[in-house]
Each structure stands twice: as structure tokens, then as C-alpha cells.
Design an enzyme around this catalytic site. Structure first.
Site, mmCIF file in Angstrom:
data_model
loop_
_atom_site.group_PDB
_atom_site.id
_atom_site.type_symbol
_atom_site.label_atom_id
_atom_site.label_comp_id
_atom_site.label_asym_id
_atom_site.label_seq_id
_atom_site.Cartn_x
_atom_site.Cartn_y
_atom_site.Cartn_z
ATOM 1 N N SER A 134 90.446 33.388 5.631
ATOM 2 C CA SER A 134 88.876 32.642 5.257
ATOM 3 C C SER A 134 88.515 32.262 6.514
ATOM 4 C CB SER A 134 89.331 31.167 4.711
ATOM 5 O OG SER A 134 88.375 30.217 4.288
ATOM 6 N N VAL A 137 81.616 32.238 6.964
ATOM 7 C CA VAL A 137 80.696 32.920 6.208
ATOM 8 C C VAL A 137 81.377 33.352 4.850
ATOM 9 C CG1 VAL A 137 79.320 34.816 5.870
ATOM 10 C CG2 VAL A 137 79.496 33.438 7.868
ATOM 11 N N ASP A 289 81.905 43.691 17.292
ATOM 12 C CA ASP A 289 82.756 42.452 17.031
ATOM 13 C C ASP A 289 84.602 42.826 17.360
ATOM 14 O OD1 ASP A 289 83.114 39.679 16.517
ATOM 15 O OD2 ASP A 289 83.163 40.068 14.431
#
Length: 533
Positions: A134, A137, A289
Site C-alpha cells: 500500500s 497513490v 524509478d
């Protein structure tokens, strides 16, 4: 919306007071004296305060954490802008964790069903209500399709957009205020920084964009032993829902498990660097990323380890000019040719043409020479780029967002590589890529391919030539200002003929005729006529 914005303002004010961020703001050298005086009269500054045994970076980090996921992500992005922030603050912000409590599974199921237009049982043979992960976003659930494939389902948090709009609005207000009150702040372009963040967060809210990024990255490395990207199941992807193949790998930071399966750490570290430079110089498209949470190692063939990449929400792409900038500067840097670095920036227009090359060269030498006193294997590519950006910004260079993304990604790859294998020599791994790319850039075949891409301009060439010849024959006709030709009319006619030959070479070289000798002759003649002095 106005009520939400007002409540957020009160929340921001409380957090500023709790962590005494007003002290940090008033210490900024860029702050005008009158604003510093006004800030000193704020009511809460006269109240008793509890002593904070925290550094300024830690106070800022804790404040952003208290303000919630949108400010956390903003802090994470700020931590990559080391050309803007002091090192102590950037280092502290890098510790920000994008982890928040999961939202109820009932809301996840509801959103998935709304997006797919079908009941969860109609799509999935199994759906695990407890999320695997989690974040601010979205959150991720494990599932199995009716057709039997094991998948993960990523779903955007409900009711997130209004909060994002409100928080972004306040960030813009603060950025514009900073630009209005301080010329030093204007030099740092705070509004541009917030705009980049807004684009990043909005892009992350569109899971179809992430699916497309993953699909392209998978295609780029199809069949590669270096990198595996999970398959996207497009039939079940929507703007707020993404369904991808579930992967089973070892987190790249789990060194103990990697050791237990006898992973070749040297090969693993070098392959990480190879993947990065392949993306940058072969594909012009890179995963931006690549922090450890998004990287796994396949359990197959530990003697020839393969990476697995997930979460392609943030990617970067480079133009030919960006690639050229990066390759030429890195090669010049590692040859310690600071004059060439300075001249490359001026010639390419990255810094203003009026910049004095001697001053720029001296500034680059001052910040980079200490770095290059270390052995090559200890030099950080990312730090070299960072120092270059910091120096160039003082000379009014506009740092392109994609280059900032690339520098951040390179720092991540370096840090990971040296964690896996401390003796990693990035230059030895990267040098062949840079030099091969430079050779290919000037190869005759590549020149012909470049001209082929421009062949649609051929129909306009005759008109351009006619217009040019008319101007040459009547240089002062009517009231037109005389053209500023460099050299004689014959020089310009020679260059014009050279251009015609080059385009002709491209035409002859179309399709499978790249080896045709007329194309080579025209290419050689065109280059000679254009470059001769």
C-alpha cells in the site's frame, strides 16, 4: 473545495508551528530583510517553545510526513534535486517512505468493479482482499484470472483527486510567493519544480500510462538475459486499475537470500549499469524509478542473474540532443577536458552564448577536480552530473526535467551496484557504451538513416534553393535587410549544392539500398562541400 482548501491551510500552519519550520524559512539567505522582520513578529514566536533536538532536515522530513502522502511524494522528488537543495536536507528527505495504511478492501473491490464494469467474481477466479502493498497513490492485490494466470491488481485510492488538487494549489501559492519576494528564489524556479511534480503525480494517477510504459520497456528487453518486465493484461486495464503478471523474485536488497542461492554479485552489479546505459543510449527510454523497492532478482540462473523491474509509473525519454549532451560531456569529464565541457555547453545553447568560456571552464574545474583525484572505480557518475548541473545553473543553464530524472536514476543504480559489489567500476562498464554510441553517431549508415528521417523535406528543397538564389542575386532588393552570410557567395552556393547531394544520397539510400555506391559518392561529396572552408 474552498472548505477543503481552508482546512488544509490550517493543517499546514499547525505543522509549521509544531516543527518550527518558520525558523528554517527565516534563516534562508534569499529572504528579503522586510519579510524576515515580518516573520519575527508572528504571534506564535512569542510563545514558550519545546526544545527540538532535531536537525533542520529531520524537522522538514517529519513535517512532510505529517502533512500526508502528497507532501511526502513532493519531498521525495525534492530529494533528487540536489542542484537546488543543500546536501544535509536532500539526504534527510531521501529517507521519506511512501508507505501509508491500506484503504478498506471493500473500497478496492468497488473501484475495480466500477472500472471493469463487471463483478469481481466474473473476472478473477481468486482475489485476495488483503493487499500485498500500500502506498500514497495506490495499493496492490494478488489475484488469479479466470484463464489461470497469476496476476497483481493495482488500484488507485478513492477520493484522492480533490486532496491532490488542494495540496498542489497550496504548493503553487508558496512557489509563486517565493518568486515574488526573492530574486534568488526566482533563480531556482520554484514554480517550475512544482509544475514538474504536478505532472509526475497526475501521470501516476493514470494507470493506462503506466501500463503503456511497462509494455514498451518489456518490448525493448524482449528475450534479454539482463532484464525482465512483467506482462500487461490489457483487457483488464483501465485508468484506475492495472492488471499485470505476478512475478516471484528476490528483493534486490535481500543480500542474505541472494548469497544463499550463490548469486554472482559482480555480474549482478555490472548488469544493473549495463541495463541503465542500454536504456539511455540504445532505447532513449528509461525506467526512472529504479529504487530498490521496484527491483527484484530472478531465482533462475543465479550465476547469470537477471533483474525484474516493476512500477513503471515514472519513465524518462531522451532526445538525440540529450544523448549527445550526456555522452560527450561524460567522455570529456573522464578525460578531465574541462575546456571541452564548457565549450560543448556554449556551442549547444545549454548556457547563454555570451558566457565566457574561460570563466565557465574554471568553475567546472574547481568543483570537479577534487572528484577526479579519486581512483576511477570510486567516482560517482551521478555526482559528476550533479556537480555539473550545480555549476551550470550558476551560469543560467536551464536544467531539463528529463536530465534531472536521469541523474536521479543513475545515483540509484550506482548506490545499488556498490551495495551489491563495492569494487564496481562504473567507468569500465560504461565506457564501451559511450564510445560505441559516439562511433555509431558518425557512421555513414547512421548519417544516411538520419537523412531518411528528413526525406519528407525533399519536396520543399527546390523552392528553398530558388528562394535562396534569388536573395543571393538581389541581396538588397526592396527594403529587406542584407543577409549575414558567413563567407563568399561561392561558399554558400557550395554548401547549397552539398545539401542537395546529401538529400540525394538519402533518397538513393532508401529501403535496402544503403550499400549502393552512388549514395556513398553523393554522401562524401555533400559532406566535403558543406564542411570545407
Amino acid at each position: 473545495m474552498k472548505l477543503l482548501a481552508f482546512r488544509r491551510l490550517l493543517r499546514i500552519q499547525r505543522v509549521v508551528i509544531r516543527y518550527r519550520l518558520d525558523d528554517l524559512i527565516l534563516e534562508l539567505p534569499m529572504l528579503p530583510w522586510w519579510l524576515r522582520l515580518l516573520g519575527a513578529t508572528l504571534p506564535w514566536r512569542w510563545l514558550p517553545r519545546r526544545k527540538l533536538e532535531l536537525t533542520r532536515g529531520a524537522r522538514l522530513r517529519l513535517a512532510l510526513q505529517d502533512l500526508g502522502p502528497i507532501f511526502i511524494k513532493f519531498g521525495q522528488i525534492l530529494s533528487t534535486r540536489r542542484d537546488l537543495l543543500p546536501d544535509d536536507i536532500a539526504n534527510e528527505l531521501a529517507w521519506l517512505q511512501d508507505k501509508v495504511p491500506p484503504f478498506p478492501p471493500e473500497l478496492a473491490v468497488k473501484r475495480i468493479e466500477e472500472q471493469l464494469g463487471a463483478k469481481i467474481e466474473q473476472v478473477f477466479a481468486r482475489f485476495e482482499r488483503e493487499p500485498l502493498a500500500s502506498a500514497s497513490v495506490a495499493q496492490v492485490h494478488a489475484a488469479r484470472l479466470k484463464s489461470g494466470e497469476e496476476v497483481v491488481v493495482k488500484v488507485i485510492r478513492p477520493n484522492l483527486e480533490p486532496v491532490i488538487r488542494s495540496d498542489i494549489a497550496w504548493l503553487f501559492i508558496l512557489a509563486r510567493l517565493a518568486e515574488r519576494v526573492s530574486s534568488e528564489a526566482r533563480r531556482l524556479h520554484p514554480v517550475e519544480v512544482v509544475s514538474d511534480y504536478e505532472k509526475t503525480i497526475v501521470d501516476e494517477l493514470d494507470l493506462l500510462r503506466e501500463a503503456a510504459n511497462a509494455s514498451q520497456l518489456r518490448r525493448n528487453f524482449e528475450g534479454s538475459p539482463l532484464l525482465y518486465v512483467p506482462q500487461v493484461y490489457w483487457d483488464w486495464c483501465r485508468p484506475k486499475v492495472l492488471v499485470m503478471e505476478r512475478i516471484y523474485g528476490i528483493p534486490v536488497t535481500d543480500l542474505e537470500t541472494l548469497r544463499d542461492q550463490r548469486t554472482d554479485f559482480k555480474a549482478l552489479a555490472e548488469r544493473g549499469v549495463e541495463i541503465f546505459f542500454t536504456q539511455v543510449f540504445r532505447d532513449s527510454f528509461f525506467h526512472a524509478d529504479m529504487h530498490p523497492g521496484n527491483i527484484f532478482v530472478s531465482t533462475r540462473a543465479p550465476w547469470s542473474p537477471q533483474y525484474i523491474a516493476v512500477d513503471c509509473g515514472i519513465v524518462g525519454s531522451l532526445t538525440d540532443e540529450d544523448q549527445d549532451y550526456l555522452a560527450r560531456n561524460l567522455i570529456a569529464f573522464f578525460k578531465r577536458d574541462y575546456r571541452k565541457v564548457a565549450q560543448l555547453h556554449i556551442d549547444s545553447g545549454w548556457v547563454p552564448a555570451e558566457t565566457k568560456v574561460n570563466d565557465f571552464e574554471a568553475a567546472i574545474r574547481t568543483v570537479c577536480e577534487p572528484i577526479f583525484e579519486k581512483p576511477l572505480k570510486d567516482i560517482s557518475f551521478g555526482q559528476v552530473l550533479l556537480r555539473l548541473f550545480q555549476t551550470a545553473r550558476r551560469f543560467n543553464m536551464e536544467i531539463q526535467p528529463q536530465l534531472v530524472l536521469l541523474q536521479k536514476t543513475l545515483l540509484n543504480i550506482e548506490g545499488l551496484g556498490r551495495q551489491l559489489y563495492p569494487e564496481l567500476d562504473l567507468w569500465a562498464t560504461a565506457q564501451p557504451f559511450l564510445e560505441r554510441w559516439m562511433r555509431e553517431r558518425v557512421s555513414p549508415k547512421q548519417l544516411l538513416r538520419n537523412f531518411q528521417q528528413q526525406v519528407e523535406q525533399v519536396p520543399h528543397l527546390s523552392q528553398m534553393a530558388r528562394d535562396t538564389l534569388e536573395r543571393l542575386s538581389q541581396p538588397h532588393a526592396h527594403n529587406a535587410p542584407p543577409p549575414e552570410w558567413k563567407g563568399s557567395r561561392h561558399d554558400w552556393l557550395g554548401r547549397l549544392v552539398g545539401a542537395v547531394l546529401l538529400v540525394g544520397a538519402a533518397e538513393v539510400g532508401l529501403g535496402q539500398q544503403l550499400e549502393a555506391w552512388p549514395a556513398w559518392v553523393m554522401l562524401a561529396g555533400g559532406v566535403f562541400l558543406i564542411l570545407r572552408r
